[in-house]
Enzyme design. Sequence first.
Site, PDB file in Angstrom:
ATOM      1  N   THR A  55       0.806  -1.222   0.000  1.00  0.00           N
ATOM      2  CA  THR A  55       0.000   0.000   0.000  1.00  0.00           C
ATOM      3  C   THR A  55       0.835   1.266   0.000  1.00  0.00           C
ATOM      4  O   THR A  55       0.492   2.252  -0.654  1.00  0.00           O
ATOM      5  CB  THR A  55      -0.937  -0.003   1.234  1.00  0.00           C
ATOM      6  OG1 THR A  55      -1.770  -1.152   1.178  1.00  0.00           O
ATOM      7  CG2 THR A  55      -1.806   1.235   1.266  1.00  0.00           C
ATOM      8  N   THR A  70       3.156 -20.891  22.044  1.00  0.00           N
ATOM      9  CA  THR A  70       1.844 -20.616  22.614  1.00  0.00           C
ATOM     10  C   THR A  70       0.968 -19.819  21.654  1.00  0.00           C
ATOM     11  O   THR A  70       1.456 -18.991  20.891  1.00  0.00           O
ATOM     12  CB  THR A  70       1.965 -19.858  23.946  1.00  0.00           C
ATOM     13  OG1 THR A  70       0.644 -19.540  24.429  1.00  0.00           O
ATOM     14  CG2 THR A  70       2.764 -18.581  23.809  1.00  0.00           C
ATOM     15  N   GLN A  71      -0.330 -20.073  21.734  1.00  0.00           N
ATOM     16  CA  GLN A  71      -1.298 -19.280  20.976  1.00  0.00           C
ATOM     17  C   GLN A  71      -1.516 -17.912  21.599  1.00  0.00           C
ATOM     18  O   GLN A  71      -2.068 -17.017  20.949  1.00  0.00           O
ATOM     19  CB  GLN A  71      -2.642 -20.012  20.914  1.00  0.00           C
ATOM     20  CG  GLN A  71      -2.615 -21.325  20.166  1.00  0.00           C
ATOM     21  CD  GLN A  71      -3.969 -22.009  20.148  1.00  0.00           C
ATOM     22  OE1 GLN A  71      -5.013 -21.382  20.366  1.00  0.00           O
ATOM     23  NE2 GLN A  71      -3.978 -23.305  19.905  1.00  0.00           N
ATOM     24  N   ASP A  83       0.836  -7.336   5.411  1.00  0.00           N
ATOM     25  CA  ASP A  83       0.302  -8.656   5.760  1.00  0.00           C
ATOM     26  C   ASP A  83       1.391  -9.659   6.131  1.00  0.00           C
ATOM     27  O   ASP A  83       1.215 -10.476   7.045  1.00  0.00           O
ATOM     28  CB  ASP A  83      -0.555  -9.212   4.632  1.00  0.00           C
ATOM     29  CG  ASP A  83      -1.897  -8.519   4.521  1.00  0.00           C
ATOM     30  OD1 ASP A  83      -2.275  -7.814   5.479  1.00  0.00           O
ATOM     31  OD2 ASP A  83      -2.565  -8.675   3.490  1.00  0.00           O
ATOM     32  N   THR A 115       4.573  -8.807  15.226  1.00  0.00           N
ATOM     33  CA  THR A 115       3.365  -9.468  14.754  1.00  0.00           C
ATOM     34  C   THR A 115       2.383  -8.389  14.308  1.00  0.00           C
ATOM     35  O   THR A 115       2.251  -7.359  14.972  1.00  0.00           O
ATOM     36  CB  THR A 115       2.716 -10.302  15.875  1.00  0.00           C
ATOM     37  OG1 THR A 115       3.608 -11.354  16.257  1.00  0.00           O
ATOM     38  CG2 THR A 115       1.405 -10.919  15.420  1.00  0.00           C
TER      39      THR A 115
END
Length: 351
Positions: free
Chosen positions: A16, A280-281, A93, A169
């Site tokens: 973008t 871990t999530q 992304d 992240t």
Amino acid sequence: MIDTNANILLIYTGGTIGMVENNVTGVLEVFDFAHLTSHMPELQKFKYHINTIVFEPAIDSSDVCPSHWRKLVRIIEDNYAEHDGFVILHGTDTMAYTASALSFMIQNLQKPIVLTGAQLPIGKLRTDAKENLITAMEIAADKDSIGYPVVPEVCIFFQTNLIRGNRSTKINADNFNAFKSYNYPGLGKSGIHIRYDRDKILNPDYEKKVIFHYLMDTNIVILKMFPGITKEVVHAILNTQGVRAVVLETYGSGNAPRYDWFIEALLDAVKRGIIIVNITQCEMGCVEMQRYETGHELLKAGVVSGYDATVEATVTKLMHLLGHKYSREEIIVRMRVPLAGELTRPDERQI
């Protein structure tokens, strides 16, 4: 200290940030980076020497893969001696994956590589692109009082926040605060001035050479646990043809179901030489398989702890290690220690 004569290489991969709206058709088109300073006169105040390389064609970040990472590393290696820092413009992304991959592919990096992007195109009135790009340029050029780069590592700058690339992240698809580092403090923050946290920034060995790596193996799968996951699904993933490593996303501090069939499936995969890394999530926290009985069962099955690493860092680190043909035992050892500041063991964590 800003080096006003710094040589900066700006690499536009796509995304973008590099789009402008055609005044006639209204269609978004790739910005002409050859005329960057005329469109952004603010950059002229820095007096930097800015060279640009544009990917042809531009890559949507959803299409980014290891071949593009290798292309970036090649560009950086070919231009490394002549430039003080590098700014990579990238779609948001998969930016965290690219930043993580580059941190492993360029060993003992001694110059800044700053990835940035935008949530709105550079031609939009309310865009975040200009501030992100200008500040990324300044970070890439900043040096300390004796002439060393302030941030000699792969990092992401986005909406006032400078964070380690392999700790990042993407957290937001709508707002300007698109990235976060949950398990490691930020490297700096921009305001009236850019304030760096020097103690958190990696220090390379300037007596040793920079090493550029290109080998990557993508035979990796991600197995994310959820209540009700079936035996058939787990078996299908663990028996994927050619798979060499599995990133196991578990609950909490590294917990998973204690079903006999599940543990047996993990044991079978480990016996076949597959490396299983437990992360871990949770957005924040660390895998500690000794903490609860459920995690201890995984440890006994031969599952390796990924500690507090992100999924992006874990995946790209495995690609890097598998690509270099290390033995299974060597890979397990290297997954347990930081190669580029990507993880902290439980006894070292301060967050």
